[in-house]
Design an enzyme around this catalytic site. Structure first.
Site, PDB file in Angstrom:
ATOM      1  N   ASP A  13      55.185 -46.903 122.087  1.00  0.00           N
ATOM      2  CA  ASP A  13      53.914 -47.152 121.391  1.00  0.00           C
ATOM      3  C   ASP A  13      53.517 -46.022 120.449  1.00  0.00           C
ATOM      4  O   ASP A  13      52.327 -45.775 120.218  1.00  0.00           O
ATOM      5  CB  ASP A  13      52.780 -47.411 122.406  1.00  0.00           C
ATOM      6  CG  ASP A  13      53.074 -48.584 123.300  1.00  0.00           C
ATOM      7  OD1 ASP A  13      53.737 -49.517 122.830  1.00  0.00           O
ATOM      8  OD2 ASP A  13      52.647 -48.559 124.473  1.00  0.00           O
ATOM      9  N   HIS A  41      55.313 -54.233 118.756  1.00  0.00           N
ATOM     10  CA  HIS A  41      55.271 -53.371 117.563  1.00  0.00           C
ATOM     11  C   HIS A  41      54.232 -53.936 116.595  1.00  0.00           C
ATOM     12  O   HIS A  41      54.377 -55.058 116.103  1.00  0.00           O
ATOM     13  CB  HIS A  41      56.654 -53.302 116.900  1.00  0.00           C
ATOM     14  CG  HIS A  41      57.683 -52.628 117.770  1.00  0.00           C
ATOM     15  ND1 HIS A  41      58.987 -52.446 117.394  1.00  0.00           N
ATOM     16  CD2 HIS A  41      57.571 -52.071 119.004  1.00  0.00           C
ATOM     17  CE1 HIS A  41      59.638 -51.815 118.365  1.00  0.00           C
ATOM     18  NE2 HIS A  41      58.809 -51.591 119.357  1.00  0.00           N
ATOM     19  N   GLN A 222      60.627 -49.100 122.788  1.00  0.00           N
ATOM     20  CA  GLN A 222      60.262 -48.155 123.861  1.00  0.00           C
ATOM     21  C   GLN A 222      60.365 -46.717 123.321  1.00  0.00           C
ATOM     22  O   GLN A 222      60.088 -46.507 122.153  1.00  0.00           O
ATOM     23  CB  GLN A 222      61.137 -48.358 125.109  1.00  0.00           C
ATOM     24  CG  GLN A 222      60.832 -49.637 125.878  1.00  0.00           C
ATOM     25  CD  GLN A 222      61.430 -50.887 125.281  1.00  0.00           C
ATOM     26  OE1 GLN A 222      62.615 -50.959 125.044  1.00  0.00           O
ATOM     27  NE2 GLN A 222      60.624 -51.891 125.028  1.00  0.00           N
TER      28      GLN A 222
HETATM   29  P1  GDP Z   1      54.977 -49.242 118.630  1.00  0.00           P
HETATM   30  O1  GDP Z   1      55.265 -49.989 119.871  1.00  0.00           O
HETATM   31  O2  GDP Z   1      55.613 -47.895 118.587  1.00  0.00           O
HETATM   32  O3  GDP Z   1      55.284 -50.035 117.378  1.00  0.00           O
HETATM   33  O4  GDP Z   1      53.413 -48.989 118.618  1.00  0.00           O
HETATM   34  P2  GDP Z   1      52.258 -50.052 119.005  1.00  0.00           P
HETATM   35  O5  GDP Z   1      52.133 -51.035 117.913  1.00  0.00           O
HETATM   36  O6  GDP Z   1      52.464 -50.560 120.378  1.00  0.00           O
HETATM   37  O7  GDP Z   1      51.013 -49.096 119.113  1.00  0.00           O
HETATM   38  C1  GDP Z   1      50.573 -48.316 118.054  1.00  0.00           C
HETATM   39  C2  GDP Z   1      49.127 -48.719 117.733  1.00  0.00           C
HETATM   40  O8  GDP Z   1      48.536 -47.715 116.903  1.00  0.00           O
HETATM   41  C3  GDP Z   1      49.014 -49.996 116.940  1.00  0.00           C
HETATM   42  O9  GDP Z   1      47.808 -50.631 117.289  1.00  0.00           O
HETATM   43  C4  GDP Z   1      48.964 -49.524 115.498  1.00  0.00           C
HETATM   44  O10 GDP Z   1      48.296 -50.441 114.636  1.00  0.00           O
HETATM   45  C5  GDP Z   1      48.172 -48.260 115.643  1.00  0.00           C
HETATM   46  N1  GDP Z   1      48.499 -47.184 114.691  1.00  0.00           N
HETATM   47  C6  GDP Z   1      49.701 -46.848 114.144  1.00  0.00           C
HETATM   48  N2  GDP Z   1      49.584 -45.724 113.410  1.00  0.00           N
HETATM   49  C7  GDP Z   1      48.292 -45.339 113.500  1.00  0.00           C
HETATM   50  C8  GDP Z   1      47.561 -44.216 113.011  1.00  0.00           C
HETATM   51  O11 GDP Z   1      48.086 -43.339 112.339  1.00  0.00           O
HETATM   52  N3  GDP Z   1      46.232 -44.141 113.352  1.00  0.00           N
HETATM   53  C9  GDP Z   1      45.620 -45.081 114.108  1.00  0.00           C
HETATM   54  N4  GDP Z   1      44.326 -44.916 114.387  1.00  0.00           N
HETATM   55  N5  GDP Z   1      46.274 -46.153 114.596  1.00  0.00           N
HETATM   56  C10 GDP Z   1      47.587 -46.265 114.307  1.00  0.00           C
HETATM   57  P1  IMO Z   2      57.303 -50.382 122.578  1.00  0.00           P
HETATM   58  O1  IMO Z   2      58.588 -50.797 121.914  1.00  0.00           O
HETATM   59  C1  IMO Z   2      55.402 -48.615 126.082  1.00  0.00           C
HETATM   60  C2  IMO Z   2      57.202 -49.484 129.982  1.00  0.00           C
HETATM   61  C3  IMO Z   2      56.434 -50.328 130.970  1.00  0.00           C
HETATM   62  C4  IMO Z   2      56.919 -49.728 132.264  1.00  0.00           C
HETATM   63  C5  IMO Z   2      58.385 -49.407 131.975  1.00  0.00           C
HETATM   64  C6  IMO Z   2      59.354 -50.457 132.477  1.00  0.00           C
HETATM   65  O2  IMO Z   2      56.141 -51.228 122.200  1.00  0.00           O
HETATM   66  O3  IMO Z   2      57.067 -48.929 122.409  1.00  0.00           O
HETATM   67  P2  IMO Z   2      59.947 -52.899 131.601  1.00  0.00           P
HETATM   68  O4  IMO Z   2      59.110 -54.132 131.484  1.00  0.00           O
HETATM   69  O5  IMO Z   2      60.538 -52.452 130.304  1.00  0.00           O
HETATM   70  O6  IMO Z   2      60.986 -52.986 132.684  1.00  0.00           O
HETATM   71  O7  IMO Z   2      58.924 -51.753 132.092  1.00  0.00           O
HETATM   72  O8  IMO Z   2      58.478 -49.308 130.568  1.00  0.00           O
HETATM   73  N1  IMO Z   2      57.410 -50.094 128.650  1.00  0.00           N
HETATM   74  C7  IMO Z   2      56.782 -49.705 127.531  1.00  0.00           C
HETATM   75  N2  IMO Z   2      55.810 -48.783 127.346  1.00  0.00           N
HETATM   76  N3  IMO Z   2      55.915 -49.262 125.018  1.00  0.00           N
HETATM   77  C8  IMO Z   2      56.906 -50.166 125.178  1.00  0.00           C
HETATM   78  O9  IMO Z   2      57.556 -50.737 124.133  1.00  0.00           O
HETATM   79  C9  IMO Z   2      57.361 -50.450 126.486  1.00  0.00           C
HETATM   80  N4  IMO Z   2      58.288 -51.281 126.995  1.00  0.00           N
HETATM   81  C10 IMO Z   2      58.323 -51.040 128.317  1.00  0.00           C
HETATM   82  O10 IMO Z   2      55.048 -50.198 130.808  1.00  0.00           O
HETATM   83  O11 IMO Z   2      56.262 -48.505 132.489  1.00  0.00           O
HETATM   84 MG    MG Z   3      54.267 -50.939 121.441  1.00  0.00          MG
END
Ligand code: GDP
Ligand code: IMO
Ligand code: MG
Length: 434
Positions: A13, A41, A222
Site C-alpha cells: 500500500d 492498487h 504487496q
Molecule cells: P498500492 O497498493 O501500493 O497501490 O497503494 P494503495 O492504493 O493500496 O494505497 C495508497 C493510497 O494512498 C491510495 O488511496 C492512494 O490514492 C493514496 N495516495 C497515493 N499517493 C498519495 C500521496 O502522495 N498522498 C496522499 N495523501 N495519498 C496518496
Molecule cells: P498491495 O498490492 C497490504 C497482507 C495481508 C496479510 C498478509 C497475508 O495493495 O500493496 P494474504 O491475503 O496475501 O495471504 O495476506 O499480507 N497483504 C497486504 N497488505 N497491501 C497488499 O497489497 C496486501 N496483500 C496482502 O493484510 O497481513
Molecule cells: Mg494496496
C-alpha cells in the site's frame, strides 16, 4: 527503451498504483507477476477513483498492453468481475489483456480452507485478506494445483478437482459438506470459456515483444516485508513480492531488466497481523491514519500506522537492488509538530541495522529514533522540489542518506498532478523522462 520493476519497499500500500499509472506512458507493456486479488492498487484520474486488484494499473491507458503473469494466482470469478467493472467504467480489456496459461487458479475451496486455517491459528492468525491466496500457492508448491490451461482440458480438470476436493474435505472436515465438485467443475468450465480469449503463453509473449524492442514495466504487488522469503515470516503473503519475482513470475530473465524502483511512504503502514517495530499506538498514529485515509483498498481494514523505518527500507534496497526510491504521501505529515525516523533497532544492548530473521527477536527490538521538526505547511499543491519547505527537503535528504538511495520522485497527493520530480539528474531519469 528500459524495462523497469516497481516494488513496494515496506508492507504494501505504498502507492504503487499511482506511480505505475504515472510511469505507464513510458512503456508498451505493464505486467503483474505475483500475488492475486489480495492487492488493491488505487489510481485517480480526473477525480475518478479506480481500484485494480488483478489487472495491471496500466489498463487505464487505452494504448497499453497488460499482462497477468504465471507467478500470479487467479480467482477466475474475481477476474471476470474486474474485467466487467472496468468495461462499465469505459475501459475495454479486449485485445489488451493477456493472461498466462500457467498461472494457478484460486477456486472456492481455497477461501474456505484459508478461513479454517485462520480460525485454527486463533490469536496467532496472519490477518490475511481471505481471498484464498495462501492455500492456492500451497497447492502450487504441493504440485496439485490447477492452472489456467487446465480450464480447457475438461477431463484433467474434473479428476484433479475430485482429488483436491477430497483432500480439502479431509483437511478441514467442517467445510466438507459445502464442497460440491460438480458445481465447482461447471463454474470453472464456464469461467474458462468466458476468459479464454485472454489466455496466452506469457513467457513467449513477453520475450517476443522484448525482441521487437518493446518495453515492459513490471508492477509488483504487496511489499518487500510481505515477501514469503524475505518478509516477516510467517506474517507474510505467499508470493515473491520482491524484484526477483518479476523474472520467475513472467518468464523473463534478469539480464533483460534494467532497473528497480522502490516505492515507500514517508511513514509506514501495515494491514494484518505481525511485527511492526515503529508502530504508533497513540494519537499520532490515529492522526496519520485519518490524514492519510489509511484504510485497506481491498478489505477496508484500518491500516496500522507508524514512523518511517530506515532499517526496513535499507533492507529493501539490498534485497531488491533498488536503483531509485519514490516517496509517497509526504503531505500526510504536513500537520505534525515533530516527526521521527527509525535509524536502528536496539535488541538486548546491541544495535541492529538490519531486519532479523527471527520474528521473536524483531518483536523485542526497540526502534532508535532520530527526531526532526515538522514543517507545518501544506505541500499538496507544490509542483517544484525547491518550493517544498526547507524542513521537508531536509527530511527527504535524511531518508535518502539513511537508505543510501536517491529519491527521484515525491508524491504529495493521490492525483497524478500531485507529483514532484526531485531530480532531473537521477538514475530514474536516465530511463524515463518525467
Ligand atoms: P498500492 O497498493 O501500493 O497501490 O497503494 P494503495 O492504493 O493500496 O494505497 C495508497 C493510497 O494512498 C491510495 O488511496 C492512494 O490514492 C493514496 N495516495 C497515493 N499517493 C498519495 C500521496 O502522495 N498522498 C496522499 N495523501 N495519498 C496518496
Ligand atoms: P498491495 O498490492 C497490504 C497482507 C495481508 C496479510 C498478509 C497475508 O495493495 O500493496 P494474504 O491475503 O496475501 O495471504 O495476506 O499480507 N497483504 C497486504 N497488505 N497491501 C497488499 O497489497 C496486501 N496483500 C496482502 O493484510 O497481513
Ligand atoms: Mg494496496
Amino acid at each position: 527503451m528500459a524495462n523497469l520493476i516497481i516494488i513496494g519497499s515496506q508492507w504494501g500500500d505504498e502507492g504503487k498504483g499511482k506511480i505505475v499509472d504515472l510511469f505507464t506512458a513510458h512503456f508498451d507493456i505493464i505486467a503483474r507477476y505475483q500475488g492475486g486479488h489480495n492487492a488493491g492498487h488505487t489510481v485517480i484520474i480526473n477525480g475518478r477513483k479506480y481500484i485494480l486488484h488483478l489487472v495491471p494499473s496500466g489498463i487505464l491507458h487505452p494504448d497499453k498492453l497488460c499482462v497477468i503473469g504465471n507467478g500470479m494466482v487467479i480467482d477466475p470469478s474475481a477476474l471476470k468481475t474486474e474485467i466487467e467493472e472496468l468495461r462499465e467504467g469505459g475501459i475495454d480489456c479486449k485485445d489488451r489483456l493477456f493472461i498466462s496459461n500457467r498461472a494457478h487458479l484460486i477456486l472456492d475451496y481455497h477461501r474456505l480452507v484459508e478461513k479454517g486455517d485462520e480460525d485454527r491459528r486463533g490469536d496467532a492468525r496472519i490477518g490475511t485478506t481471505n481471498r484464498g491466496i495462501g492455500p492456492a500457492y500451497e497447492d502450487k508448491m504441493g504440485r496439485r494445483g490447477l492452472r489456467v490451461c487446465d480450464l480447457f482440458n475438461p477431463e484433467t480438470l474434473k479428476s484433479r478437482l475430485q482429488d483436491n476436493v477430497r483432500l480439502k474435505q479431509a483437511l478441514v472436515p467442517s467445510i466438507a459438506e459445502s464442497l460440491d465438485v460438480d458445481a465447482i467443475y461447471d463454474k470453472a468450465l464456464k469461467l474458462g470459456r468466458e476468459l479464454s480469449g485472454y489466455v496466452v503463453d506469457v513467457a513467449d509473449f513477453m520475450n517476443r515483444n522484448l525482441d521487437e524492442g518493446k518495453s515492459v514495466l513490471f508492477e509488483g504487488a504487496q511489499g518487500t516485508m510481505l515477501d514469503v522469503d524475505h518478509g516477516t515470516y510467517p506474517f507474510v503473503t505467499a508470493s515473491c513480492a520482491t524484484a526477483g519475482g518479476a523474472c520467475t513470475g513472467t518468464g523473463v530473465g534478469p539480464t533483460r531488466i534494467d532497473g528497480v524502483v522502490g516505492i515507500s511512504k514517508a511513514y509506514t503502514t501495515r494491514v494484518g497481523e505481525g511485527p511492526f517495530p515503529t508502530e504508533l499506538h497513540d494519537e499520532t498514529g490515529n492522526l496519520i491514519r485519518e490524514q492519510g485515509q489509511e484504510y485497506g483498498a481491498s478489505t477496508g481494514r484500518p491500516r496500522r500506522c507508524g514512523w518511517f523505518d530506515a532499517v526496513v527500507v535499507n533492507y529493501s534496497r539490498r534485497i531488491n537492488s533498488l536503483d531509485s526510491l519514490v516517496i509517497t504521501k509526504l503531505d500526510v505529515l504536513d500537520v505534525l509538530d515533530e516527526i521521527k525516523i527509525c535509524t536502528g533497532y536496539r535488541y538486548k544492548g546491541d544495535l541492529l541495522k538490519t531486519v532479523p530473521a527471527d520474528i521473536q527477536v524483531l518483536e523485542q527490538c526497540r526502534p532508535e529514533y532520530l527526531t526532526v521538526k515538522g514543517w507545518k505547511q501544506k505541500t499538496d499543491a507544490i509542483q517544484d522540489f525547491n518550493d517544498l519547505p526547507v524542513i521537508a527537503r531536509d527530511y527527504l535528504k535524511r531518508l535518502s542518506d539513511l537508505v543510501d538511495t536517491e529519491i527521484s520522485i515525491i508524491s504529495t497527493g493521490p492525483d497524478r498532478v500531485q507529483t514532484i520530480v526531485a531530480s532531473r539528474d537521477s538514475r530514474l531519469s536516465s530511463w524515463i523522462k518525467l
